[in-house]
Design a protein around this motif. Structure first.
Motif, mmCIF file in Angstrom:
data_model
loop_
_atom_site.group_PDB
_atom_site.id
_atom_site.type_symbol
_atom_site.label_atom_id
_atom_site.label_comp_id
_atom_site.label_asym_id
_atom_site.label_seq_id
_atom_site.Cartn_x
_atom_site.Cartn_y
_atom_site.Cartn_z
ATOM 1 N N ILE A 120 9.132 -13.458 -11.581
ATOM 2 C CA ILE A 120 10.193 -13.256 -10.603
ATOM 3 C C ILE A 120 9.551 -13.056 -9.232
ATOM 4 O O ILE A 120 8.691 -12.200 -9.057
ATOM 5 N N ARG A 121 9.976 -13.844 -8.254
ATOM 6 C CA ARG A 121 9.422 -13.762 -6.906
ATOM 7 C C ARG A 121 10.213 -12.749 -6.095
ATOM 8 O O ARG A 121 11.438 -12.814 -5.999
ATOM 9 N N LEU A 122 9.478 -11.807 -5.476
ATOM 10 C CA LEU A 122 10.105 -10.675 -4.798
ATOM 11 C C LEU A 122 9.721 -10.601 -3.325
ATOM 12 O O LEU A 122 8.600 -10.934 -2.937
ATOM 13 N N VAL A 123 10.670 -10.105 -2.514
ATOM 14 C CA VAL A 123 10.378 -9.672 -1.158
ATOM 15 C C VAL A 123 10.747 -8.192 -1.088
ATOM 16 O O VAL A 123 11.817 -7.790 -1.562
ATOM 17 N N VAL A 124 9.869 -7.380 -0.528
ATOM 18 C CA VAL A 124 10.110 -5.946 -0.395
ATOM 19 C C VAL A 124 10.493 -5.640 1.050
ATOM 20 O O VAL A 124 9.717 -5.910 1.972
ATOM 21 N N LEU A 155 4.343 2.782 4.183
ATOM 22 C CA LEU A 155 3.835 3.451 2.988
ATOM 23 C C LEU A 155 4.723 3.188 1.777
ATOM 24 O O LEU A 155 4.229 3.066 0.645
ATOM 25 N N VAL A 156 6.020 3.116 2.016
ATOM 26 C CA VAL A 156 6.942 2.815 0.916
ATOM 27 C C VAL A 156 6.697 1.400 0.405
ATOM 28 O O VAL A 156 6.603 1.170 -0.799
ATOM 29 N N ARG A 157 6.592 0.457 1.327
ATOM 30 C CA ARG A 157 6.330 -0.928 0.917
ATOM 31 C C ARG A 157 5.026 -1.027 0.142
ATOM 32 O O ARG A 157 4.955 -1.689 -0.905
ATOM 33 N N GLY A 201 3.483 1.336 -1.496
ATOM 34 C CA GLY A 201 3.601 2.025 -2.776
ATOM 35 C C GLY A 201 4.362 1.215 -3.797
ATOM 36 O O GLY A 201 3.955 1.106 -4.964
ATOM 37 N N VAL A 202 5.481 0.627 -3.379
ATOM 38 C CA VAL A 202 6.277 -0.207 -4.290
ATOM 39 C C VAL A 202 5.462 -1.411 -4.746
ATOM 40 O O VAL A 202 5.435 -1.761 -5.930
ATOM 41 N N ARG A 203 4.791 -2.044 -3.802
ATOM 42 C CA ARG A 203 3.959 -3.199 -4.142
ATOM 43 C C ARG A 203 2.899 -2.821 -5.178
ATOM 44 O O ARG A 203 2.724 -3.510 -6.198
ATOM 45 N N ALA A 204 2.182 -1.735 -4.916
ATOM 46 C CA ALA A 204 1.106 -1.322 -5.819
ATOM 47 C C ALA A 204 1.632 -1.001 -7.216
ATOM 48 O O ALA A 204 1.053 -1.424 -8.223
ATOM 49 N N GLU A 205 2.743 -0.259 -7.265
ATOM 50 C CA GLU A 205 3.302 0.129 -8.562
ATOM 51 C C GLU A 205 3.790 -1.082 -9.343
ATOM 52 O O GLU A 205 3.574 -1.196 -10.556
ATOM 53 N N LEU A 206 4.457 -2.001 -8.649
ATOM 54 C CA LEU A 206 4.963 -3.185 -9.339
ATOM 55 C C LEU A 206 3.824 -4.076 -9.823
ATOM 56 O O LEU A 206 3.871 -4.634 -10.929
ATOM 57 N N GLU A 207 2.788 -4.215 -9.007
ATOM 58 C CA GLU A 207 1.661 -5.055 -9.400
ATOM 59 C C GLU A 207 0.902 -4.454 -10.583
ATOM 60 O O GLU A 207 0.299 -5.183 -11.372
ATOM 61 N N GLN A 208 0.946 -3.128 -10.697
ATOM 62 C CA GLN A 208 0.261 -2.459 -11.801
ATOM 63 C C GLN A 208 1.137 -2.318 -13.043
ATOM 64 O O GLN A 208 0.676 -1.871 -14.092
#
Length: 216
Positions: free
Chosen positions: A3-7, A13-15, A17-24
């Protein structure tokens, strides 16, 4: 293909954090872009054409409409679905962004597994809401009528239906007990019966069941 996402969030910091958590998370998700304001979000959605945009409801820029303005301005992007992700649980914020076209609304207190599930649900065309927020949407759109012809609903007793509606709205067992003047143990018994009869595993599934049938 994932699924391709845009945050979309105005806080770096929120962006991040969300990116890091989703990638992990290990889920099949690909973050293809980010945006920090209304103009940037609209441009990113049109240029990148993601499957899902995670959308903060309070964003600078544009005409002051925030996330709702972004969703409305991207209605022409084929296949794009918005999932609001916000600290706000105010009814007016929830209703505004859903009216603008978002498919779901979850708060930032959501766990990462639940966020991944919400993204997947929205990407598939389903709706996703944090439990307490579903009631705002149902009330605002006039969909609080009980579907009396629903065979599954007919499986439940009148009291079980009362308990089911409150649980689906996000009430705790204690709050349900207080509302219906019954004991917490009785609430637990009714919830177990509801889940068994509807063949559901937990209250999150129950909320989704109720939202799909416009029952709260």
């Amino acid at each position: 293909m994932g699924i391709r996402l845009v945050v979309i969030d105005d806080h770096p910091l929120v962006r991040a954090g969300v990116r890091a958590e989703l990638e992990q998370s290990g889920a099949a998700l690909e973050i293809v872009g980010e945006a920090a304001d209304v103009e940037g979000a609209v441009a990113a959605c049109h240029e990148l054409r993601p499957d899902v945009a995670l959308l903060d409801v309070h964003l600078p820029g544009g005409r002051g409409g925030g996330g709702a303005e972004v969703a409305a301005s991207c209605a022409d992007v084929e296949g794009l679905r918005f999932l609001a992700l916000s600290v706000s649980d105010a009814p007016e914020d929830v209703v505004a962004v859903i009216r603008a076209g978002a498919r779901g609304y979850v708060t930032k207190s959501i766990s990462m597994p639940d966020l991944v599930e919400a993204i997947q649900r929205v990407a598939s065309g389903d709706a996703a809401f944090s439990p307490r927020l579903a009631g705002f949407v149902l009330d605002a759109f006039g969909t609080h009528e009980v579907a009396s012809a629903d065979d599954e609903l007919d499986l439940l007793s009148a009291r079980e239906q009362e308990v089911m509606r409150l649980i689906a709205r996000g009430y705790t067992y204690k709050e349900v007990a207080s509302e219906l003047f019954i004991s917490i143990k009785t609430v637990e018994t009714h919830v177990s019966a509801v889940l068994r009869k509807l063949q559901l595993s937990n209250r999150n599934e129950l909320t989704r069941w109720a939202v799909r049938r416009h029952i709260v």
